[in-house]
Motif scaffolding. Structure first.
Motif, mmCIF file in Angstrom:
data_model
loop_
_atom_site.group_PDB
_atom_site.id
_atom_site.type_symbol
_atom_site.label_atom_id
_atom_site.label_comp_id
_atom_site.label_asym_id
_atom_site.label_seq_id
_atom_site.Cartn_x
_atom_site.Cartn_y
_atom_site.Cartn_z
ATOM 1 N N UNK A 194 -19.878 -51.279 13.414
ATOM 2 C CA UNK A 194 -20.496 -50.249 14.252
ATOM 3 C C UNK A 194 -19.564 -49.101 14.589
ATOM 4 N N UNK A 195 -20.067 -48.137 15.332
ATOM 5 C CA UNK A 195 -19.252 -47.010 15.787
ATOM 6 C C UNK A 195 -18.535 -47.368 17.088
ATOM 7 N N UNK A 196 -17.682 -46.479 17.544
ATOM 8 C CA UNK A 196 -17.216 -46.556 18.933
ATOM 9 C C UNK A 196 -17.692 -45.307 19.655
ATOM 10 N N UNK A 197 -17.841 -45.409 20.962
ATOM 11 C CA UNK A 197 -18.221 -44.281 21.813
ATOM 12 C C UNK A 197 -17.054 -43.958 22.736
ATOM 13 N N UNK A 198 -16.521 -42.757 22.586
ATOM 14 C CA UNK A 198 -15.380 -42.329 23.392
ATOM 15 C C UNK A 198 -15.887 -41.348 24.457
ATOM 16 N N UNK A 211 -24.326 -46.979 11.580
ATOM 17 C CA UNK A 211 -25.407 -47.790 12.154
ATOM 18 C C UNK A 211 -24.951 -49.207 12.475
ATOM 19 N N UNK A 212 -23.850 -49.640 11.854
ATOM 20 C CA UNK A 212 -23.404 -51.018 12.004
ATOM 21 C C UNK A 212 -24.089 -51.985 11.056
ATOM 22 N N UNK A 213 -24.961 -51.462 10.180
ATOM 23 C CA UNK A 213 -25.735 -52.345 9.302
ATOM 24 C C UNK A 213 -24.856 -53.094 8.313
ATOM 25 N N UNK A 214 -23.842 -52.409 7.738
ATOM 26 C CA UNK A 214 -23.014 -53.077 6.737
ATOM 27 C C UNK A 214 -22.132 -54.156 7.362
ATOM 28 N N UNK A 215 -21.514 -53.842 8.493
ATOM 29 C CA UNK A 215 -20.692 -54.853 9.155
ATOM 30 C C UNK A 215 -21.500 -56.050 9.604
ATOM 31 N N UNK A 216 -22.709 -55.790 10.095
ATOM 32 C CA UNK A 216 -23.591 -56.872 10.533
ATOM 33 C C UNK A 216 -23.962 -57.767 9.355
ATOM 34 N N UNK A 217 -24.274 -57.148 8.221
ATOM 35 C CA UNK A 217 -24.630 -57.924 7.024
ATOM 36 C C UNK A 217 -23.437 -58.753 6.543
ATOM 37 N N UNK A 218 -22.238 -58.209 6.639
ATOM 38 C CA UNK A 218 -21.042 -58.946 6.227
ATOM 39 C C UNK A 218 -20.833 -60.169 7.118
ATOM 40 N N UNK A 219 -20.977 -59.982 8.417
ATOM 41 C CA UNK A 219 -20.817 -61.108 9.341
ATOM 42 C C UNK A 219 -21.826 -62.210 9.021
ATOM 43 N N UNK A 220 -23.075 -61.823 8.735
ATOM 44 C CA UNK A 220 -24.113 -62.808 8.414
ATOM 45 C C UNK A 220 -23.803 -63.525 7.105
ATOM 46 N N UNK A 231 -17.371 -61.581 15.806
ATOM 47 C CA UNK A 231 -18.007 -60.316 15.443
ATOM 48 C C UNK A 231 -17.806 -59.315 16.580
ATOM 49 N N UNK A 232 -16.876 -58.384 16.380
ATOM 50 C CA UNK A 232 -16.573 -57.361 17.385
ATOM 51 C C UNK A 232 -17.359 -56.113 17.007
ATOM 52 N N UNK A 233 -18.337 -55.757 17.825
ATOM 53 C CA UNK A 233 -19.229 -54.667 17.452
ATOM 54 C C UNK A 233 -19.310 -53.585 18.511
ATOM 55 N N UNK A 234 -19.251 -52.357 18.052
ATOM 56 C CA UNK A 234 -19.528 -51.219 18.906
ATOM 57 C C UNK A 234 -21.030 -51.099 19.116
ATOM 58 N N UNK A 269 -12.011 -58.447 8.560
ATOM 59 C CA UNK A 269 -12.768 -57.428 7.832
ATOM 60 C C UNK A 269 -13.056 -56.294 8.803
ATOM 61 N N UNK A 270 -12.470 -55.129 8.562
ATOM 62 C CA UNK A 270 -12.602 -54.001 9.482
ATOM 63 C C UNK A 270 -13.621 -53.003 8.945
ATOM 64 N N UNK A 271 -14.897 -53.299 9.226
ATOM 65 C CA UNK A 271 -15.990 -52.454 8.766
ATOM 66 C C UNK A 271 -16.402 -51.417 9.801
ATOM 67 N N UNK A 272 -15.854 -51.499 11.017
ATOM 68 C CA UNK A 272 -16.229 -50.558 12.074
ATOM 69 C C UNK A 272 -15.747 -49.144 11.750
ATOM 70 N N UNK A 273 -16.538 -48.168 12.167
ATOM 71 C CA UNK A 273 -16.148 -46.758 12.049
ATOM 72 C C UNK A 273 -15.531 -46.342 13.393
ATOM 73 N N UNK A 274 -14.268 -46.672 13.548
ATOM 74 C CA UNK A 274 -13.589 -46.441 14.826
ATOM 75 C C UNK A 274 -13.231 -44.963 14.959
ATOM 76 N N UNK A 275 -13.502 -44.386 16.131
ATOM 77 C CA UNK A 275 -13.159 -42.977 16.369
ATOM 78 C C UNK A 275 -11.648 -42.787 16.277
#
Length: 398
Positions: A194-198, A211-220, A231-234, A269-275
């Protein structure tokens, strides 16, 4: 092996039902007890006698069979198993499951069960591709229902495409994985998504289009192979998967803290789009417009989570995988990022607006490792996740 496991096998109506007979035999060869349930339509393709003979169990068929209800009510039947397998899972069964319909024994059992459910879809390619089916599939996946297949190939109707029920060995493997006996059993894997909100002020923030869709699918997918997943999700657009340890965060700083606490792990696995940046001093109250004068906002760089974990001397995961979402010179930028961050693999993808990948349902990735490049075909993010999970399992068990 499935020794001492009980599988409640729901057989739907379709030509693929003939495979259920071999599936019963193979499940029993693996040591499982198989309790079969036939839908009315399934009886047009396989007989209760053959199913009962192969399973050495009573074949359950009718919701309103008073003898069965006296011996074993449908609620009890739905919960006696270690896993519920639906094979074949027809479009009708998927629709009933997704929309909470329960008008026969099979659909009632699926509503009443408190166990994990694995489905093996089988239907005509156009039925599989129909928007209603795809909506139902998306709903079921978000509910935590596991899928194996469908496969691509020729069909009994003469058409070709996705819709064939997976072969029996694949269903057996998926059954083992669903029961926690997959190739990642005993492994702990950390996934960010997912994203982060700053925050700028209490009502505004800096974000991105992930959207977090790819990271969510990887975790599943990792969960389905037997891993314990942190699963650490923004703040993603999609719900987190069932059966994983969800740690919800908002900012990059919160994500770093959550990652540190989740370690040690066998892989990360670092799939998050971190700001990359945050506002140095977010306002405690809403910033107001003042006669056209623009507010002065200063930025600070967020700590690099991927690089930090890659550089750990203690508790570094055996495999660290980063993501590189680029809009130009994708491979060159991603290759340089792998070297700069110190991670083992980089999953590179082109997120230019015209690709529709950022926030979309498909991905087109290149896996970059020390050995070179692997160009994967464009496919659904769920398929990317399964392919990556299989590669991770091979690497950790190699």
């Amino acid at each position: 092996m499935l020794v001492d496991k009980t599988i409640l096998l729901v057989i739907g109506g379709g030509i693929a039902a003939f495979k259920s007979l071999d599936l019963i035999r193979r499940l029993r060869d693996e040591g499982a007890r198989v309790v079969p349930v036939l839908t009315k339509a399934a009886e047009e393709f396989v007989t209760p006698l053959s199913v009962s003979a192969l399973s050495a169990e009573k074949c359950y068929r009718d919701l309103f069979d008073l003898t069965d209800e006296a011996e074993m009510g449908h609620i009890e039947l739905s919960r006696l198993a270690d896993l519920v397998v639906v094979a074949p899972a027809t479009a009708d069964l998927l629709g009933k499951m997704a929309n909470g319909l329960a008008n026969d024994l099979a659909s009632t059992l699926l509503m009443a069960t408190d166990k994990r459910v694995l489905v093996a879809p089988a239907m005509n390619v156009k039925m599989w591709e129909h928007p209603a089916t795809q909506r139902n599939v998306a709903t079921l996946k978000s509910d935590g229902v596991l899928f194996v297949g469908p496969d691509e190939g020729p069909m009994a109707c003469g058409e070709f495409g996705y819709g064939r029920m997976s072969e029996v060995p694949d269903i057996i493997a998926a059954t083992s994985a669903a029961l926690g006996d997959g190739p990642l059993k005993g492994k702990h894997i950390l996934v960010t998504s997912g994203p982060t909100h700053e925050p700028i002020d209490p009502v505004r923030y800096i974000a991105n289009r992930s959207s977090g869709a790819q990271g969510t699918a990887i975790a599943a997918a990792l969960r389905d192979l037997g891993a314990r997943v942190s699963f650490v999700t923004g703040p993603a657009d999609v719900p987190p998967p069932q059966g994983v340890d969800v740690i919800a965060v908002q900012t990059a700083a919160e994500m770093k803290t959550a990652v540190d606490r989740a370690l040690p792990a066998d892989a990360a696995i670092f799939a998050a789009a971190v700001a990359d940046w945050r506002v140095t001093s977010a306002s405690g109250s809403k910033i107001k417009k003042t006669n056209g004068k623009l507010p002065e906002i200063t930025f600070s760089e967020n700590e690099d989570i991927l690089a930090g974990v890659s550089a750990l001397k203690k508790n570094r995961p055996a495999l660290v995988v980063g993501f590189a979402a680029e809009t130009d010179d994708v491979i060159a930028h991603a290759t340089a990022k792998r070297a700069r961050k110190g991670c083992d693999w980089i999953v590179a993808n082109d997120v230019s607006p015209e690709t529709g990948i950022m926030g979309g349902s498909e991905n087109d990735v290149t896996l970059i490792t020390a050995e070179g490049l692997e160009n994967w075909p464009r496919m659904a993010k769920s398929e990317v996740a399964r392919t990556l999970a299989a590669r991770i399992a091979a690497a950790l068990n190699g």
